[in-house]
Design a protein around this motif. Sequence first.
Motif, PDB file in Angstrom:
ATOM      1  N   MET A 189      -4.262  42.624 -39.440  1.00 24.18           N
ATOM      2  CA  MET A 189      -5.177  41.567 -38.995  1.00 24.18           C
ATOM      3  C   MET A 189      -4.819  40.245 -39.674  1.00 24.18           C
ATOM      4  N   ASN A 190      -4.760  39.182 -38.887  1.00 27.91           N
ATOM      5  CA  ASN A 190      -4.559  37.827 -39.387  1.00 27.91           C
ATOM      6  C   ASN A 190      -5.813  37.011 -39.126  1.00 27.91           C
ATOM      7  N   LEU A 191      -6.382  36.450 -40.179  1.00 31.01           N
ATOM      8  CA  LEU A 191      -7.568  35.605 -40.073  1.00 31.01           C
ATOM      9  C   LEU A 191      -7.180  34.189 -40.482  1.00 31.01           C
ATOM     10  N   ALA A 192      -7.392  33.243 -39.600  1.00 32.99           N
ATOM     11  CA  ALA A 192      -7.146  31.829 -39.878  1.00 32.99           C
ATOM     12  C   ALA A 192      -8.506  31.144 -39.946  1.00 32.99           C
ATOM     13  N   THR A 193      -8.887  30.656 -41.124  1.00 35.04           N
ATOM     14  CA  THR A 193     -10.177  30.001 -41.314  1.00 35.04           C
ATOM     15  C   THR A 193      -9.962  28.513 -41.557  1.00 35.04           C
ATOM     16  N   SER A 194     -10.796  27.698 -40.924  1.00 32.36           N
ATOM     17  CA  SER A 194     -10.708  26.240 -41.055  1.00 32.36           C
ATOM     18  C   SER A 194     -12.091  25.698 -41.389  1.00 32.36           C
ATOM     19  N   PHE A 195     -12.136  24.772 -42.328  1.00 29.56           N
ATOM     20  CA  PHE A 195     -13.378  24.128 -42.740  1.00 29.56           C
ATOM     21  C   PHE A 195     -13.250  22.637 -42.477  1.00 29.56           C
TER      22      PHE A 195
ATOM     23  N   ASP B   6     -22.365  16.781 -42.125  1.00 33.97           N
ATOM     24  CA  ASP B   6     -22.371  18.060 -41.435  1.00 33.97           C
ATOM     25  C   ASP B   6     -21.023  18.757 -41.649  1.00 33.97           C
ATOM     26  N   TRP B   7     -21.021  20.048 -41.546  1.00 31.85           N
ATOM     27  CA  TRP B   7     -19.791  20.811 -41.691  1.00 31.85           C
ATOM     28  C   TRP B   7     -19.729  21.918 -40.645  1.00 31.85           C
ATOM     29  N   ALA B   8     -18.538  22.369 -40.385  1.00 27.08           N
ATOM     30  CA  ALA B   8     -18.311  23.418 -39.391  1.00 27.08           C
ATOM     31  C   ALA B   8     -17.173  24.308 -39.872  1.00 27.08           C
ATOM     32  N   VAL B   9     -17.202  25.560 -39.429  1.00 30.13           N
ATOM     33  CA  VAL B   9     -16.183  26.546 -39.778  1.00 30.13           C
ATOM     34  C   VAL B   9     -15.649  27.158 -38.492  1.00 30.13           C
ATOM     35  N   ARG B  10     -14.339  27.282 -38.417  1.00 31.62           N
ATOM     36  CA  ARG B  10     -13.689  27.931 -37.277  1.00 31.62           C
ATOM     37  C   ARG B  10     -12.853  29.096 -37.783  1.00 31.62           C
ATOM     38  N   ILE B  11     -12.985  30.249 -37.081  1.00 31.75           N
ATOM     39  CA  ILE B  11     -12.284  31.461 -37.489  1.00 31.75           C
ATOM     40  C   ILE B  11     -11.508  31.988 -36.291  1.00 31.75           C
ATOM     41  N   ASP B  12     -10.200  32.127 -36.461  1.00 36.32           N
ATOM     42  CA  ASP B  12      -9.332  32.700 -35.425  1.00 36.32           C
ATOM     43  C   ASP B  12      -8.808  34.041 -35.922  1.00 36.32           C
ATOM     44  N   VAL B  13      -8.869  35.044 -35.035  1.00 37.89           N
ATOM     45  CA  VAL B  13      -8.468  36.404 -35.396  1.00 37.89           C
ATOM     46  C   VAL B  13      -7.335  36.851 -34.480  1.00 37.89           C
ATOM     47  N   GLN B  14      -6.308  37.414 -35.077  1.00 36.55           N
ATOM     48  CA  GLN B  14      -5.221  38.052 -34.341  1.00 36.55           C
ATOM     49  C   GLN B  14      -5.004  39.435 -34.928  1.00 36.55           C
ATOM     50  N   ASN B  15      -5.136  40.436 -34.067  1.00 36.08           N
ATOM     51  CA  ASN B  15      -5.028  41.817 -34.506  1.00 36.08           C
ATOM     52  C   ASN B  15      -3.781  42.428 -33.896  1.00 36.08           C
TER      53      ASN B  15
ATOM     54  N   THR C 187     -10.027  46.479 -32.156  1.00 33.53           N
ATOM     55  CA  THR C 187     -11.212  45.640 -32.312  1.00 33.53           C
ATOM     56  C   THR C 187     -11.257  45.088 -33.734  1.00 33.53           C
ATOM     57  N   ALA C 188     -12.039  44.007 -33.919  1.00 33.32           N
ATOM     58  CA  ALA C 188     -12.246  43.396 -35.230  1.00 33.32           C
ATOM     59  C   ALA C 188     -13.725  43.117 -35.400  1.00 33.32           C
ATOM     60  N   HIS C 189     -14.228  43.322 -36.605  1.00 34.51           N
ATOM     61  CA  HIS C 189     -15.650  43.141 -36.890  1.00 34.51           C
ATOM     62  C   HIS C 189     -15.772  42.058 -37.955  1.00 34.51           C
ATOM     63  N   LEU C 190     -16.358  40.929 -37.563  1.00 31.92           N
ATOM     64  CA  LEU C 190     -16.537  39.783 -38.465  1.00 31.92           C
ATOM     65  C   LEU C 190     -18.019  39.514 -38.644  1.00 31.92           C
ATOM     66  N   PHE C 191     -18.394  39.072 -39.859  1.00 29.86           N
ATOM     67  CA  PHE C 191     -19.784  38.749 -40.164  1.00 29.86           C
ATOM     68  C   PHE C 191     -19.791  37.413 -40.906  1.00 29.86           C
ATOM     69  N   PHE C 192     -20.347  36.397 -40.270  1.00 30.52           N
ATOM     70  CA  PHE C 192     -20.546  35.111 -40.931  1.00 30.52           C
ATOM     71  C   PHE C 192     -22.027  35.010 -41.274  1.00 30.52           C
TER      72      PHE C 192
END
Length: 226
Positions: free
Chosen positions: A172-178, A191-200, A212-217
Amino acid sequence: MAGAGRRRARSRASSSRDDDDAKPNLRPPRGRGRNHTSIGIFNVDLRVLLGLSVIAFFAILFLIYNLINPIEQAQTPRVVTPLPAPKLMDLPQFQGEHKESLYWGTYRPNVYLGIRARTPRSLIAGLMWISIKDGRYVMRHVCQDSDELSKYGWEQHDGRNFGHQVIVDQDMNLATSFLKFKGEDSGYGGDWAVRIDVQNHKSKGNEELSSTAHLFFYLADEDGML
């Protein structure tokens, strides 16, 4: 005449012998003179050796004292008087817009992704996900060596407005951006925002599990109100 001359010669020889025997022997014996000189030299050597040993003893004591004294001074607690000056963060140049721009940020280094404000009690946010290891599901949240991630950490971050990182966990590759910005309707700190990209990536052994991937923010309040 010849007999009288012989008697006189004998009497002279005997008298000279008697005189020699009567004179005292003024030469000291050889053995006694050498012993006296050797004893004198030995006494002088003992005095010199004793003097040198005393000097060396006091020199060693002086060196030991100089070596132990700094250690005792280092162990002795010192009274630290704070400088009567304001803190760096309280200076005027660090107030106003500068302080507000640093209000929100990724100030939670103990988790893979965590956001909070620069206040004692803040609203916090973070990321958790379920990964697959040895055919079992495991939870990822806090940075641990036992997770055996191939890669994690911020690759780009200006410490204020944005950051980007790539996390590689098994297949799994997780790319997180703030991203943080401030508009007209934004509150204090912007204000702030978070973006999460997943490649499995599918693997042969875990093809069904890795589909499948299970993410919890999550959001939480340090005061425990949420």
